[in-house]
Design a protein around this motif. Structure first.
Motif, PDB file in Angstrom:
ATOM      1  N   ASN A 255       0.825  -1.212   0.000  1.00 26.59           N
ATOM      2  CA  ASN A 255       0.000   0.000   0.000  1.00 26.59           C
ATOM      3  C   ASN A 255       0.859   1.261   0.000  1.00 26.59           C
ATOM      4  O   ASN A 255       0.525   2.255  -0.671  1.00 26.59           O
ATOM      5  CB  ASN A 255      -0.936  -0.003   1.210  1.00 26.59           C
ATOM      6  CG  ASN A 255      -2.040  -1.047   1.089  1.00 26.59           C
ATOM      7  OD1 ASN A 255      -2.422  -1.417  -0.021  1.00 26.59           O
ATOM      8  ND2 ASN A 255      -2.543  -1.509   2.216  1.00 26.59           N
ATOM      9  N   ASP A 256       1.986   1.231   0.739  1.00 25.12           N
ATOM     10  CA  ASP A 256       2.874   2.399   0.751  1.00 25.12           C
ATOM     11  C   ASP A 256       3.492   2.637  -0.622  1.00 25.12           C
ATOM     12  O   ASP A 256       3.524   3.774  -1.116  1.00 25.12           O
ATOM     13  CB  ASP A 256       3.970   2.202   1.799  1.00 25.12           C
ATOM     14  CG  ASP A 256       3.419   2.183   3.214  1.00 25.12           C
ATOM     15  OD1 ASP A 256       2.293   2.698   3.402  1.00 25.12           O
ATOM     16  OD2 ASP A 256       4.099   1.637   4.111  1.00 25.12           O
ATOM     17  N   GLY A 258       2.330   1.431  -3.464  1.00 25.73           N
ATOM     18  CA  GLY A 258       1.270   1.707  -4.418  1.00 25.73           C
ATOM     19  C   GLY A 258       0.787   3.141  -4.361  1.00 25.73           C
ATOM     20  O   GLY A 258       0.519   3.759  -5.395  1.00 25.73           O
ATOM     21  N   SER A 259       0.691   3.708  -3.154  1.00 18.50           N
ATOM     22  CA  SER A 259       0.271   5.107  -3.032  1.00 18.50           C
ATOM     23  C   SER A 259       1.318   6.058  -3.612  1.00 18.50           C
ATOM     24  O   SER A 259       0.973   7.113  -4.146  1.00 18.50           O
ATOM     25  CB  SER A 259       0.012   5.432  -1.559  1.00 18.50           C
ATOM     26  OG  SER A 259       1.211   5.261  -0.784  1.00 18.50           O
ATOM     27  N   GLY A 262       0.923   5.533  -7.424  1.00 19.05           N
ATOM     28  CA  GLY A 262      -0.442   5.676  -7.914  1.00 19.05           C
ATOM     29  C   GLY A 262      -1.092   4.371  -8.317  1.00 19.05           C
ATOM     30  O   GLY A 262      -1.986   4.351  -9.169  1.00 19.05           O
ATOM     31  N   PRO A 264      -3.582   1.264  -7.590  1.00 19.60           N
ATOM     32  CA  PRO A 264      -4.737   1.016  -6.708  1.00 19.60           C
ATOM     33  C   PRO A 264      -4.414  -0.034  -5.652  1.00 19.60           C
ATOM     34  O   PRO A 264      -3.629  -0.961  -5.888  1.00 19.60           O
ATOM     35  CB  PRO A 264      -5.819   0.521  -7.676  1.00 19.60           C
ATOM     36  CG  PRO A 264      -5.390   1.004  -9.026  1.00 19.60           C
ATOM     37  CD  PRO A 264      -3.903   1.027  -9.008  1.00 19.60           C
ATOM     38  N   SER A 265      -5.023   0.107  -4.483  1.00 20.84           N
ATOM     39  CA  SER A 265      -4.768  -0.841  -3.394  1.00 20.84           C
ATOM     40  C   SER A 265      -5.390  -2.196  -3.665  1.00 20.84           C
ATOM     41  O   SER A 265      -4.969  -3.207  -3.105  1.00 20.84           O
ATOM     42  CB  SER A 265      -5.327  -0.284  -2.079  1.00 20.84           C
ATOM     43  OG  SER A 265      -6.727  -0.041  -2.186  1.00 20.84           O
TER      44      SER A 265
END
Length: 408
Positions: A255-256, A258-259, A262, A264-265
């Motif tokens: 998630n880190d 991916g954020s 950009g 998606p989770s």
């Protein structure tokens, strides 16, 4: 006149008993060897123990749901016996015959539903009386039920009951098989999309770790660099790391990252990377054992001819390592195809996001845990893994055992 030489051929006498020359059963067993015989018998026993439950699930999946609840799968080809509660005709239909009041008819009401093997008037003893014989059921009443379901219910006085008499019969039904169970599963909402989702997850999640692990296995086998032994030890140690322990840290890291980029989770990329990460240690271990066992002369000859490591890997190592690649492909595909936890965490639980295992699990919940739905769903789930296994099974043992004795 020249003398003619004659040649005499001596024919050995035939044994008096031709069977005396053939080895006895004991001699044959000694030739085969007792340890080998025990191994064969053990393998046969294991195969039978695995096949019996699978055969039971297969037979149950094509049986009628009423017969599933009435008897075990091993009685599927000989019919089944089930107890049913039925009511006789209304007392208003009674007729007086020979000084007795009689109620007659058929418990099947014109629909053949099997043959009656026994009957009773109490649920605790539904097989108390034989068919075809009048039975004294008390209060001056007699009841005769025949095998075809016809009955004669008589009494010395008029029947004053307002409700029809309830009796219990044991029905012997013929074997009945159906494909309706599979149609119910396949036509339920979301199964088709879930099947596509499972393929979308399993195929890349099998190919990605194989490609990366093959490069790593070649490097750890035939390339010399500092820290190689430590890397091999780390890979072996990572095999014992349970998925559940590393799932939350891996999800947080994904998630880190991916954020930041950009991503998606909830996406296929996340589940591909998760499956690849958990399958990589075993893939590297298996492939390294195989690649390190390849003939050293072939690698050295290619290097003398000026081939680079990449050319040696692509043109020599990969073709020779196909059994090991196929072996790991079977394991990885089975793990990813049957997975539910990783897919739910990284892909989601939406109706269009569920994999086949998740969709069938939801179907079982909505169907109330019916056995016919459970067994049919189980076989639909294993169809693709069975095809993959039988397509690659001849390479399985070769890939697992090669290099287990000789290591690089």
């Amino acid at each position: 006149m020249a003398a003619t030489a004659t040649t005499t051929t001596t024919v050995p006498p035939l044994p008096s008993n031709p069977r005396a020359t053939s080895p006895s059963i004991g001699t044959r067993l000694r030739r085969v060897g007792l340890p080998r015989l025990l191994v064969h018998l053990s393998v046969l026993a294991i195969v039978i123990l695995w096949l019996i439950p699978t055969l039971g699930i297969l037979v149950t999946s094509v049986r009628d749901k009423e017969q599933i609840t009435a008897s075990g799968w091993w009685t599927a080809f000989s019919g089944s016996t089930q107890m049913e509660a039925v009511r006789l005709a209304d007392p208003a239909t009674q007729k007086e015959e020979g000084g007795r009041f009689v109620i007659s008819g058929s418990i099947f009401e014109g629909n053949a539903a099997g043959s009656v093997s026994a009957f009773g008037v109490r649920v605790q003893d539904p097989s108390a009386f034989e068919v075809g014989k009048p039975a004294d059921i008390g209060d001056g009443e007699t009841l005769q039920i025949n095998q075809d379901g016809s009955y004669i219910y008589s009494k010395g006085a008029a029947f004053d009951d307002k409700r029809p008499k309830r009796v219990y019969v044991s029905l012997a039904t013929a074997p009945e098989f159906t494909t309706q169970n599979y149609r119910d599963v396949l036509t339920s909402a979301g199964i088709g999309q879930a099947f596509v989702n499972s393929l979308t997850v399993a195929v890349p999640a099998t190919i990605i770790p194989i490609l990366i692990a093959a490069f790593a296995a070649y490097a750890l086998s035939w390339m010399h660099f500092p820290g190689r032994t430590l890397l091999i030890a780390v890979v072996v140690g990572l095999i014992v790391v349970p998925l559940q322990m590393a799932l939350i840290p891996l999800l947080t890291l994904y998630n880190d990252i991916g954020s930041f980029f950009g991503i998606p989770s909830r996406s296929y990329a996340g589940v591909w990377l998760a499956h690849s990460a958990f399958g990589m240690p075993l893939a590297i271990y298996l492939l390294r054992n195989y690649i390190s066992g390849l003939p050293k002369e072939i690698i050295e000859s290619a290097r003398v001819d000026g081939a680079s490591d990449f050319e040696i890997f692509v043109k020599i190592v990969l073709p020779l390592s196909f059994p090991a690649l196929a072996s790991f492909s079977i394991f990885q595909f089975l793990w990813t195809w049957n997975d539910l936890l990783v897919a739910m965490v990284f892909l989601g639980t939406g109706k269009d996001q569920l994999v086949l295992t998740g969709a069938l699990n939801a179907l079982l919940g909505s169907m109330g845990g019916k056995w016919e739905i459970l067994t049919a769903s189980a076989f639909i789930t294993i169809i693709v893994p069975i095809l993959v296994f039988f397509a690659l099974q001849r390479y399985l043992v070769r890939g697992l055992l090669a290099g287990s004795v000789k290591g690089g």
